[in-house]
Every structure is written in C-alpha cells, then in structure tokens.
Design an enzyme around this catalytic site. Sequence first.
Site, PDB file in Angstrom:
ATOM      1  N   GLY A 255       0.823  -1.217   0.000  1.00  0.00           N
ATOM      2  CA  GLY A 255       0.000   0.000   0.000  1.00  0.00           C
ATOM      3  C   GLY A 255       0.851   1.258   0.000  1.00  0.00           C
ATOM      4  O   GLY A 255       0.657   2.159  -0.816  1.00  0.00           O
ATOM      5  N   ALA A 256       1.782   1.322   0.929  1.00  0.00           N
ATOM      6  CA  ALA A 256       2.616   2.512   1.051  1.00  0.00           C
ATOM      7  C   ALA A 256       3.755   2.208   2.012  1.00  0.00           C
ATOM      8  O   ALA A 256       3.748   1.178   2.688  1.00  0.00           O
ATOM      9  CB  ALA A 256       1.807   3.688   1.583  1.00  0.00           C
ATOM     10  N   MET A 257       4.725   3.139   2.080  1.00  0.00           N
ATOM     11  CA  MET A 257       5.919   2.899   2.889  1.00  0.00           C
ATOM     12  C   MET A 257       6.341   4.161   3.617  1.00  0.00           C
ATOM     13  O   MET A 257       6.388   5.244   3.035  1.00  0.00           O
ATOM     14  CB  MET A 257       7.035   2.385   1.967  1.00  0.00           C
ATOM     15  CG  MET A 257       8.337   2.130   2.675  1.00  0.00           C
ATOM     16  SD  MET A 257       8.177   0.818   3.924  1.00  0.00           S
ATOM     17  CE  MET A 257       9.389   1.377   5.107  1.00  0.00           C
ATOM     18  N   GLU A 258       6.677   3.973   4.902  1.00  0.00           N
ATOM     19  CA  GLU A 258       6.875   5.097   5.824  1.00  0.00           C
ATOM     20  C   GLU A 258       8.291   5.666   5.868  1.00  0.00           C
ATOM     21  O   GLU A 258       8.680   6.250   6.885  1.00  0.00           O
ATOM     22  CB  GLU A 258       6.497   4.622   7.235  1.00  0.00           C
ATOM     23  CG  GLU A 258       7.473   3.595   7.869  1.00  0.00           C
ATOM     24  CD  GLU A 258       7.045   2.145   7.720  1.00  0.00           C
ATOM     25  OE1 GLU A 258       6.276   1.856   6.781  1.00  0.00           O
ATOM     26  OE2 GLU A 258       7.491   1.291   8.526  1.00  0.00           O
ATOM     27  N   ASN A 259       9.090   5.541   4.782  1.00  0.00           N
ATOM     28  CA  ASN A 259      10.449   6.083   4.798  1.00  0.00           C
ATOM     29  C   ASN A 259      10.488   7.455   5.464  1.00  0.00           C
ATOM     30  O   ASN A 259       9.639   8.293   5.211  1.00  0.00           O
ATOM     31  CB  ASN A 259      10.957   6.222   3.365  1.00  0.00           C
ATOM     32  CG  ASN A 259      10.610   5.029   2.510  1.00  0.00           C
ATOM     33  OD1 ASN A 259      11.067   3.941   2.782  1.00  0.00           O
ATOM     34  ND2 ASN A 259       9.739   5.235   1.527  1.00  0.00           N
ATOM     35  N   HIS A 291      -1.669   6.111   8.643  1.00  0.00           N
ATOM     36  CA  HIS A 291      -0.820   4.999   9.080  1.00  0.00           C
ATOM     37  C   HIS A 291       0.655   5.312   8.819  1.00  0.00           C
ATOM     38  O   HIS A 291       1.492   5.194   9.719  1.00  0.00           O
ATOM     39  CB  HIS A 291      -1.245   3.720   8.332  1.00  0.00           C
ATOM     40  CG  HIS A 291      -0.447   2.506   8.649  1.00  0.00           C
ATOM     41  ND1 HIS A 291      -0.859   1.565   9.562  1.00  0.00           N
ATOM     42  CD2 HIS A 291       0.753   2.077   8.197  1.00  0.00           C
ATOM     43  CE1 HIS A 291       0.038   0.607   9.644  1.00  0.00           C
ATOM     44  NE2 HIS A 291       1.040   0.898   8.821  1.00  0.00           N
ATOM     45  N   GLU A 292       0.954   5.733   7.604  1.00  0.00           N
ATOM     46  CA  GLU A 292       2.362   5.994   7.273  1.00  0.00           C
ATOM     47  C   GLU A 292       2.878   7.186   8.079  1.00  0.00           C
ATOM     48  O   GLU A 292       4.005   7.178   8.555  1.00  0.00           O
ATOM     49  CB  GLU A 292       2.544   6.245   5.772  1.00  0.00           C
ATOM     50  CG  GLU A 292       1.999   5.136   4.867  1.00  0.00           C
ATOM     51  CD  GLU A 292       2.424   3.740   5.253  1.00  0.00           C
ATOM     52  OE1 GLU A 292       3.512   3.577   5.833  1.00  0.00           O
ATOM     53  OE2 GLU A 292       1.655   2.788   4.992  1.00  0.00           O
ATOM     54  N   HIS A 295       3.710   6.192  11.614  1.00  0.00           N
ATOM     55  CA  HIS A 295       4.966   5.445  11.735  1.00  0.00           C
ATOM     56  C   HIS A 295       6.144   6.356  12.087  1.00  0.00           C
ATOM     57  O   HIS A 295       7.169   5.879  12.551  1.00  0.00           O
ATOM     58  CB  HIS A 295       5.299   4.730  10.423  1.00  0.00           C
ATOM     59  CG  HIS A 295       4.771   3.332  10.301  1.00  0.00           C
ATOM     60  ND1 HIS A 295       4.873   2.400  11.305  1.00  0.00           N
ATOM     61  CD2 HIS A 295       4.170   2.685   9.266  1.00  0.00           C
ATOM     62  CE1 HIS A 295       4.350   1.246  10.894  1.00  0.00           C
ATOM     63  NE2 HIS A 295       3.909   1.386   9.668  1.00  0.00           N
ATOM     64  N   GLU A 314       3.971  -2.438  13.502  1.00  0.00           N
ATOM     65  CA  GLU A 314       2.778  -2.556  12.657  1.00  0.00           C
ATOM     66  C   GLU A 314       1.482  -2.709  13.460  1.00  0.00           C
ATOM     67  O   GLU A 314       0.485  -2.058  13.175  1.00  0.00           O
ATOM     68  CB  GLU A 314       2.942  -3.698  11.640  1.00  0.00           C
ATOM     69  CG  GLU A 314       4.064  -3.462  10.630  1.00  0.00           C
ATOM     70  CD  GLU A 314       3.939  -2.156   9.848  1.00  0.00           C
ATOM     71  OE1 GLU A 314       2.861  -1.520   9.878  1.00  0.00           O
ATOM     72  OE2 GLU A 314       4.947  -1.759   9.212  1.00  0.00           O
TER      73      GLU A 314
HETATM   74  N1  PHE Z   1       5.773  -0.853   6.306  1.00  0.00           N
HETATM   75  C1  PHE Z   1       4.736  -0.627   5.353  1.00  0.00           C
HETATM   76  C2  PHE Z   1       3.502  -0.214   6.164  1.00  0.00           C
HETATM   77  O1  PHE Z   1       2.955  -0.972   6.906  1.00  0.00           O
HETATM   78  C3  PHE Z   1       4.346  -1.795   4.526  1.00  0.00           C
HETATM   79  C4  PHE Z   1       5.371  -2.275   3.570  1.00  0.00           C
HETATM   80  C5  PHE Z   1       6.109  -3.398   3.848  1.00  0.00           C
HETATM   81  C6  PHE Z   1       5.568  -1.621   2.384  1.00  0.00           C
HETATM   82  C7  PHE Z   1       7.049  -3.890   2.967  1.00  0.00           C
HETATM   83  C8  PHE Z   1       6.476  -2.104   1.481  1.00  0.00           C
HETATM   84  C9  PHE Z   1       7.223  -3.223   1.761  1.00  0.00           C
HETATM   85  O2  PHE Z   1       3.104   0.879   6.171  1.00  0.00           O
HETATM   86 ZN    ZN Z   2       2.797  -0.027   8.689  1.00  0.00          ZN
END
Ligand code: PHE
Ligand code: ZN
Length: 854
Positions: A255-259, A291-292, A295, A314
């Site tokens: 879905g998305a990523m919290e970098n 959510h992101e 994080h 998570e």
């Molecule tokens: N950490 C991300 C999330 O929960 C999910 C994710 C995991 C995205 C692995 C890409 C690869 O928001």
């Molecule tokens: Zn997450």
Amino acid sequence: MLKYRADYRPASCKVISAGLDISIFDDRTFVTTTLELERIGDDPFLLNGRELTLHELSIDGRVLDEADWPVSEAGLSLEGLPAKCVVRTRAECHPESNTALEGLYLSGGMYCTQCEPEGFRRIGFFPDRPDVMTVFTVRIEAGRQFPQLLSNGNLVETGEVGDDRHYALWHDPHPKPSYLFACVVGDLDLAADKFTTASGREVDLHIYVETGNTHLTGHAMESLKRSMKWDEDTYGLEYDLDLFQIVAVSHFNMGAMENKGLNIFNSKFVLADPSTATDEDLDRVESIVAHEYFHNWTGNRVTCRDWFQLTLKEGLTVYRDQCFSADMHDEGVQRASDVSLLRAAQFPEDASPTAHPIRPESYREINNFYTPTVYEKGAEVIRMMAGYLGRDGFRRGTDLYFERHDGNAVTCDDFVAALADANDRDMSAFHGWYSQAGTPTLSVSRRAEADGVTLSLAQATPETAAGTPREPLPVPVRLGFIGADGQPVRTHLDGENDARDEHVLLLDSAAAEFRFVGEAGSGPMTPSVLRGFSAPVRLVDDLADDERLHLMTHDSDLFNRWDAAQMLATGAILSLAGGEAVAVEPLAAGYRRILGDAALLDEFKAGTLRLPGIAVLEAARAPADPVALFSARRGLLASLGRALASEIAAAIEARGQMAGHAGGRALLTQLVELGVAAGDADAIAAAASMVADRNMTISQGGLKALIHSEDAAREQALQAFHDRWQADSLVMEKWFQMESMSSVGGTLDRLEELMQHPGFDPKNPNKIRAVLGAFMIGNTPGFHAADGSGYSYMANRLVEIDKRNPQIAARMALPMTRMANYDQPRQDLMRAALATIRAGAASNDLKEVVDKAL
Ligand code: PHE
Ligand code: ZN
C-alpha cells in the site's frame, strides 16, 4: 534456511555515519557507501549485498585487491576491522531491469526505492538490519531530464554536473536503519501545502505525482494534515523535520511505505477524488496516509530490533490508524469494518498452514510475514492492553515508551514493559498473545436464576500449524444485558455492590463462572457478550435466533447489533448451503426495524446489510463446498431483496437525495444490490443508470450490483464503464476487477483477454491483483470450479509471476494453501496445483508458502 528469533545477536559495529552516493545512468546505477564504523564486538561485520557488482572496496582509504574481497553468500563479511575505521564500497545495480520492485527500480519513467524489509542490500553494500541505525548523508546524481532528486531529511545543496547532469545533497539528522532510506528521481508534478505544529514549527508538505495529476491530491493532503493534528492531540507527538514528502508511484508491491520524511505510496492510495474513487476508497486513502504518518514515531523514531518484532511497529500503528479513523468518522461503523477484515483475512490465516503468532519464532523469507496476523491481530492485542489500562494509563505507557526508547531499536517486550512500568501494573499475562498462534474460542453458556443469570465462560486455543503453546490467555470480555423491553438492564456482579449497564471481565484461566443479579423487576434478559469485539476470539454462545434478533434491533452496543445481524445471516446462508429451507422473514423484519430506526446512521444500516463474505462463511463451515456457499449467499441476497422490495423501491425513489451524502450512497448501493440479486427489473434499471453517475461510489455500486446478474444489463454496464474510463489507469483497475469477479462473464478465456488489454501491465502489481487476485477472491465459481481448471490456471500464472516478482507471487499463492477449508475432491485438486507451483517456483518467498502447505 530458517532464521530463528532466539538466534538474535547484536551487530559487531556501530555505524557512526553513512554516506551514500547514487549516480543514475540509463543502463546502470553506481552506488558508493561510505561507513564510519566503531567496533563493539568480535563477530565479523556483514555488509549485505544482493545482485550487486562490486567495483571497489577500501578500508581507511586502503584499496583492497579483488582477490582479498571478503565475499560471502550474503555480501561482504569484514573481519579484523580496527576499533575505528571508514569502509567504502563502490558497486553497480540495475534499476532499469528490476521487476521485483525491491531496492531501486524504475516505475513509469521514475526511479524509486523500496527498502523494507531487506531491499537496501539490492542498492548498495550495507549492514541491512533494523538495529543498525545511523545518520545518512545522500548525494544523488542523474540526468537533467529528471528534475526531482529526492531523499530523506533536509535538502542541503544542489548543483550542475557537466552540461546534462545535476545532483542534490540530502542530510537526515535522525538516525535510522537502512529500511527507512528512500530516494526518488523523476519528472513529477508537485502539490504543496503547509502545517504548523503545536510548538510552532512550520512544515512544508509536498506530494509528488505523475504529470497532470495534482488535481487528485487534495484528499490525501487534507488527510495528512488531520493525521498530524490528531497525533499531537492524542499522543502528544509532533513532526520532527521541516519537510514531509509523499511520492505516488504506479508500480508498488504494497500500500505505502513510511520512509523517514519521504513516504512512498502506491498511487491508488494518493490519487483520489469523488469522481474517480468511492467513499470507501477515500476512507482507505485517509487511513493509509495516517498509518504511514503515524509510523514517524511508532516505527521510525523507535524502531524494531529485528524483523521478528515487526508487530511492534505494525500492530501499534494499525491500532493508531484505526482509532484515528474512528475519531474522524463513526466508532461503531469503524469497529464493524475492522472486525470484518480481521475475520475475513486473519482468522483464516490463523487456521491455515501459514499460521504464526503475531511475533513469529522463525521464518525463511521475512517478506512473507507482512500478514493480517502481524498487522490486524497485532492491533487487537494492543487494543486489549489499551483497554486494560484505560485511556490515560495507555497514554502514560506510550509516553514512557518514547521517553525510554527514542532513537533505538527495541522489542515487543520493551513495549509491554513500558506500559506496565508506567502504570505499576503486571502485564505479564499479555505476553502469551505474542507467542501463541491460533484464534481462541470463547464459549459462553447461561444458567438462568430467579434473580439473574450465571455465565460460564471457557476458552480454548486450537492446535495450529505453528505448533505454539495453547495456554489460557487474558481475554477481556465486555458485556451487558438487554431486557425484554429492549432497554439495558442494570446488573451487579456477585460480590460487587454497584449495579451497572456494562461490565468488563478478564477471563485469564481456562474457565470461570460469573453470576449477575438483575435490578429488581428486570425480568428476562438477553446477554450481549464481547461488546465492541473486546478480544480477537471466536465467540460461541447459546443464544437462540430470536434472542439474536432482539440484540440486532435493540442492543445499546452498536457493534453487537451489527454482529447479531452477521451471525443471523451466517446461520441462514449455512442452512441454505446445506439444502435446508430458511424462513427469511424474521431476519428481514429485523432489517426493516434497523432501516426504520432514525437514531442509526445510514453507514451503519448499510453495514448491517453487507452479508458476511465467502472467507467468513468458509471458516464457519469447513470443510465446505465453496460454490455451494457462494450460491447460498446469492440466494439469501435474493430472498432479502424480495422481502425488502418496498424499502428498496423507496430508496430508488429517493435516490437523488440519498446520493448527496456518503451514508446515503452506502445504503442506496447496498439496497440496489439486494434488488438486483432478487431479479427486480426496477433495481436492475436503477443499477444500470447508476453506472453512468458522476460519483464513483454510485457508479461502482451500480456496476458491482450487476456483475453476477445474467441480465444483458451486466455486459452493457461493463462496456459503458470501460469506454468511459479506458484512459484512466487507476479507474481501469476497478473495471478489471469487476470483469474478473463476475461469476457469469469472468471465464478463464476472459481473463486471458483482460491480460491482453492495452490497460493491463504484467509488471504492475495493482493490475495483477485486479485481474488474478480478484478472480481468486471474488469469483468463487470460477476459481473453485469442480474440474480444478481454476486452480491449475492460477498455478501456471503464479509460476510466471514468481520469475518477475516473488513477493507478489507468494502473497497471491495464499488462497491456494487454504485447502483444509474445502471438500476432499477440491483438496486433491488444490494439492496437485500446489505441486505444479512447487516445481516451477524460483523464489524462496514462494517456496516457503507452498512448502508449508504441502
Ligand atoms: N511498512 C509498510 C507499512 O505498513 C508496509 C510495507 C512493507 C511496504 C514492505 C512495502 C514493503 O506501512
Ligand atoms: Zn505499517
């Protein structure tokens, strides 16, 4: 090769700082990593690297001969390092041919990264583990056709390189592990806004999207600002940089990523307005943005020591986004939808060959553990602890957690310890929820007494493929009683003085009895147990259907009203599937009362009419014939459609007015679906005309109502939707999905045609999910065809997908591993399909999943 949680060892070096130099060319990318190290242990220090070509390795400026490179299977294993030193590596990677979408890759003309959990090692040599946190300085260089050169933190400097290249230098002051690194290089449009934090810091908010799409970013931007405010108000947590960036990409596995400071999103969770996205889609965008963003503290400032602790970030962050959505909308509606997901996705997983506790004990491929168990059941565990401590107690606990662990990589035990210590409470019993797999059953039976009732509660955890212990767990049970007049009955628990509307029991042994005494003259009363779904268990009670109807129409707990309807509908569908006749009128009468109750939100009414999905029905009656369940579910929809004909007609009549607000739209589309299932000509005509509506909720609602209909309206509607949206890649995903879910039109031949459509892209996970994923989940008669054709078709597709994208292949193989749900002939056919997959599987990801099942 399995990795075990018990084998954790800290890294032998601290990384004081990391420099990254990324230089992108059409046919290759060079990545230099410069690591300032301080030795703290004697083990070799591993720089992970995968599918990289090493060009140079130096230690303190001394270049090592290629013959002396300490190459190991996983990367470079450095031994005998000085107490302090600087290690530099220069390597080459190939984003232009990366189809796994892990590491650095090209998506729709832009370069982007995905590093969690172990993607960084595909970019450059680095200690790619979450407990190695450091400060990153990143130089990105690329051709000037890519104006944006983005990374985490603050932009320090930009400049020209020759005539046709340029660079940008970024510095992120917050120490982070490699999995939170990101960079994006592309030619993108920017939507900009600002947010001022509680302490007065002005933060620039930047959302980057493909050219021409900024008009679709408003909802994501507003969601982001609401999230930032909510985290300040609810947890006292502020954003900690001057810039927060989101980039939308079209090719994304998740879905998305919290970098840190640079979230990367699947574009379908950014680009949305009411003409292209349904109300549900818009709510999902809001919750994923939240959510992101959340994080940033739960995951980034405090991160995981190792990947076994994934639920630390998570489960907690899902809990936080669920609470946020409940606050933005309606608590009861939100709870019903969260529990629906848990029951449809997590309960089946917990009973399957891939069952695992929320903190797994071992894994072969960590990618396979981004699961509903780690996420959704993990959130339920947090919710139980939060409920146990109360709102203020939980906040004291999280405050202490951030105070103790800011800037560190920690474990789930550290989190529970912070909650316990801040409140001076013993939380040790909750650890069992981290180590035991399986959905506990909570059985409740009654013994009526003259002045009240005694409830016997018992819990049992089933045996699972995970083989974890099955001790009794602390199970919070919130409950109350409803009198014959529909009003709450105040009761007091034996031994307590206060009579109350509601009690919270904690069942922490295998069985216990609780005696409740009703207030004088209260008469017979119906127990309403596990209110708000106070624990993630399967409730088995002794209520009769008329008692459930009583709760459905009167319970003061909205969740249990919804759930009573779900239980009744499930019972009716199972009876129909078993060939029994079902009198639908009592249930329809219950729905009529709900529909006529002015105190209820339309969203809630729509939610009660949404019948349990196939996954929930399968779990309630395994082993079962899934096609019989599918038909029985359609059958109940049809009977309810006939019984509620006048309510449906009234909704169609009031369509214009209902379409004006989200609740009305949810209810209208739900009722039209019932009418179409009943074959009602007016409902079919209404659905067909809804498809042309400007509002996507109405349009998709009309289409969805028609997809299992034999009426000619189905094909016309699909065609009209296609013609209208063929130039819009994201909306076309809806069309692909509806086409392949259709139990009438979604044949294997049709799937092949869909995958030849110009809007399909075999490298795009959204498109694969829209056609093949939707077929497995939504087209029960097609996927579960008795001749096994659906299984063997999917087996061959999964083997192909695995060659390009193992993470997606492994995830999509999961429905094939749920064999125990089905009748013996289907089990045999599925097993044969799994053997085909096993023979063709190239990746560890896919092998792990299939081996567990076989
Ligand atoms: N950490 C991300 C999330 O929960 C999910 C994710 C995991 C995205 C692995 C890409 C690869 O928001
Ligand atoms: Zn997450």
